[in-house]
Design an enzyme around this catalytic site. Structure first.
Site, PDB file in Angstrom:
ATOM      1  N   HIS A 137       0.852  -1.191   0.000  1.00 35.46           N
ATOM      2  CA  HIS A 137       0.000   0.000   0.000  1.00 35.46           C
ATOM      3  C   HIS A 137       0.889   1.242   0.000  1.00 35.46           C
ATOM      4  O   HIS A 137       2.105   1.146   0.174  1.00 35.46           O
ATOM      5  CB  HIS A 137      -0.919   0.009   1.230  1.00 35.46           C
ATOM      6  CG  HIS A 137      -0.207  -0.206   2.515  1.00 35.46           C
ATOM      7  ND1 HIS A 137      -0.287  -1.372   3.222  1.00 35.46           N
ATOM      8  CD2 HIS A 137       0.635   0.595   3.196  1.00 35.46           C
ATOM      9  CE1 HIS A 137       0.462  -1.292   4.294  1.00 35.46           C
ATOM     10  NE2 HIS A 137       1.045  -0.094   4.300  1.00 35.46           N
TER      11      HIS A 137
HETATM   12  C1  T46 Z   1       3.239   0.313   6.711  1.00 39.01           C
HETATM   13  C2  T46 Z   1       3.876  -0.997   7.012  1.00 39.01           C
HETATM   14  C3  T46 Z   1       5.353  -0.897   7.213  1.00 39.01           C
HETATM   15  C4  T46 Z   1      -3.945  -0.815  13.439  1.00 39.01           C
HETATM   16  O1  T46 Z   1      -5.035  -1.013  14.005  1.00 39.01           O
HETATM   17  N1  T46 Z   1      -3.101   0.165  13.889  1.00 39.01           N
HETATM   18  C5  T46 Z   1      -1.906   0.408  13.325  1.00 39.01           C
HETATM   19  O2  T46 Z   1      -1.164   1.311  13.765  1.00 39.01           O
HETATM   20  C6  T46 Z   1      -1.505  -0.380  12.189  1.00 39.01           C
HETATM   21  C7  T46 Z   1      -0.168  -0.126  11.523  1.00 39.01           C
HETATM   22  C8  T46 Z   1      -2.354  -1.351  11.758  1.00 39.01           C
HETATM   23  N2  T46 Z   1      -3.532  -1.565  12.371  1.00 39.01           N
HETATM   24  C9  T46 Z   1      -4.418  -2.629  11.895  1.00 39.01           C
HETATM   25  C10 T46 Z   1      -4.993  -2.397  10.494  1.00 39.01           C
HETATM   26  C11 T46 Z   1      -5.145  -3.800   9.954  1.00 39.01           C
HETATM   27  O3  T46 Z   1      -6.386  -4.312  10.336  1.00 39.01           O
HETATM   28  O4  T46 Z   1      -3.646  -3.836  11.813  1.00 39.01           O
HETATM   29  C12 T46 Z   1      -4.042  -4.593  10.670  1.00 39.01           C
HETATM   30  C13 T46 Z   1      -2.845  -4.887   9.789  1.00 39.01           C
HETATM   31  O5  T46 Z   1      -2.407  -3.688   9.169  1.00 39.01           O
HETATM   32  P1  T46 Z   1      -1.700  -3.685   7.730  1.00 39.01           P
HETATM   33  O6  T46 Z   1      -2.259  -4.744   6.882  1.00 39.01           O
HETATM   34  O7  T46 Z   1      -1.772  -2.283   7.212  1.00 39.01           O
HETATM   35  O8  T46 Z   1      -0.202  -4.074   8.138  1.00 39.01           O
HETATM   36  P2  T46 Z   1       1.097  -4.018   7.238  1.00 39.01           P
HETATM   37  O9  T46 Z   1       2.193  -4.647   8.020  1.00 39.01           O
HETATM   38  O10 T46 Z   1       0.848  -4.554   5.884  1.00 39.01           O
HETATM   39  O11 T46 Z   1       1.425  -2.459   7.076  1.00 39.01           O
HETATM   40  C14 T46 Z   1       1.906  -1.741   8.183  1.00 39.01           C
HETATM   41  C15 T46 Z   1       1.312  -0.333   8.198  1.00 39.01           C
HETATM   42  O12 T46 Z   1      -0.131  -0.424   8.116  1.00 39.01           O
HETATM   43  C16 T46 Z   1       1.812   0.505   7.047  1.00 39.01           C
HETATM   44  O13 T46 Z   1       1.527   1.856   7.301  1.00 39.01           O
HETATM   45  O14 T46 Z   1       3.847   1.163   6.053  1.00 39.01           O
HETATM   46  O15 T46 Z   1       3.326  -1.680   8.157  1.00 39.01           O
END
Ligand code: T46
Length: 135
Positions: free
Chosen positions: A52
């Site tokens: 993303h």
């Molecule tokens: C990025 C990379 C490096 C939350 O509730 N709070 C938070 O602060 C974050 C980061 C995520 N979440 C929830 C949202 C989703 O339901 O945790 C779940 C997994 O998030 P996501 O799929 O976005 O995780 P990554 O590891 O793919 O991405 C994250 C960050 O979202 C993003 O900003 O740059 O780590």
């Protein structure tokens, strides 16, 4: 010369026979205030995170343990960098597609973020990202 898509920031190290210490002060060692800290850990072998871009968020990624690769795309160019030192961060600004992969066993990705979590700041579709980045 082509500018890198994201900038490495070397963090202070207080070397000590008892173990090293690094620290980060918002707006001093990194160019933004810190409103959130999160970390990725227990990442299974072969997993990928990210996939993303963000509209406004600034983040600093640090491999506080182990290593991983960060693949970045700005809509035109792609670049892959490796993070493998606890005293070096990668500053990723807005409108950069990121994928994080090749996590080593036991690695931990610490992230300092400029805002609290806001799903409205995410672009999670690569075609939408490309259209927006190239507009
Ligand atoms: C990025 C990379 C490096 C939350 O509730 N709070 C938070 O602060 C974050 C980061 C995520 N979440 C929830 C949202 C989703 O339901 O945790 C779940 C997994 O998030 P996501 O799929 O976005 O995780 P990554 O590891 O793919 O991405 C994250 C960050 O979202 C993003 O900003 O740059 O780590």
């Amino acid at each position: 010369m082509t500018q890198p898509l994201a900038r490495f920031l070397d963090l202070p190290v207080v070397a000590d026979p008892r173990g090293n210490l690094s620290f980060i002060e918002a707006n001093r060692h990194i160019p933004f205030g810190i409103e959130r800290v999160y970390y990725l850990y227990d990442v299974p072998s072969g997993s990928e995170r990210g996939g993303h871009a963000h509209l406004a968020l600034n983040q600093l990624l640090i491999a506080v343990a182990g290593s991983f690769d960060v693949r970045l795309h700005d809509g035109t160019r792609e670049e892959t960098v490796t993070l493998n030192r606890p005293n070096r961060g990668l500053h990723i600004g807005p409108m950069l597609w990121r994928e994080i992969e090749n996590f080593s066993s036991g690695s931990v990705c610490l992230v300092l973020a400029s805002t609290v979590y806001d799903e409205a700041d995410y672009i999670r579709d690569f075609d939408q990202f490309l259209a927006r980045a190239r507009a």
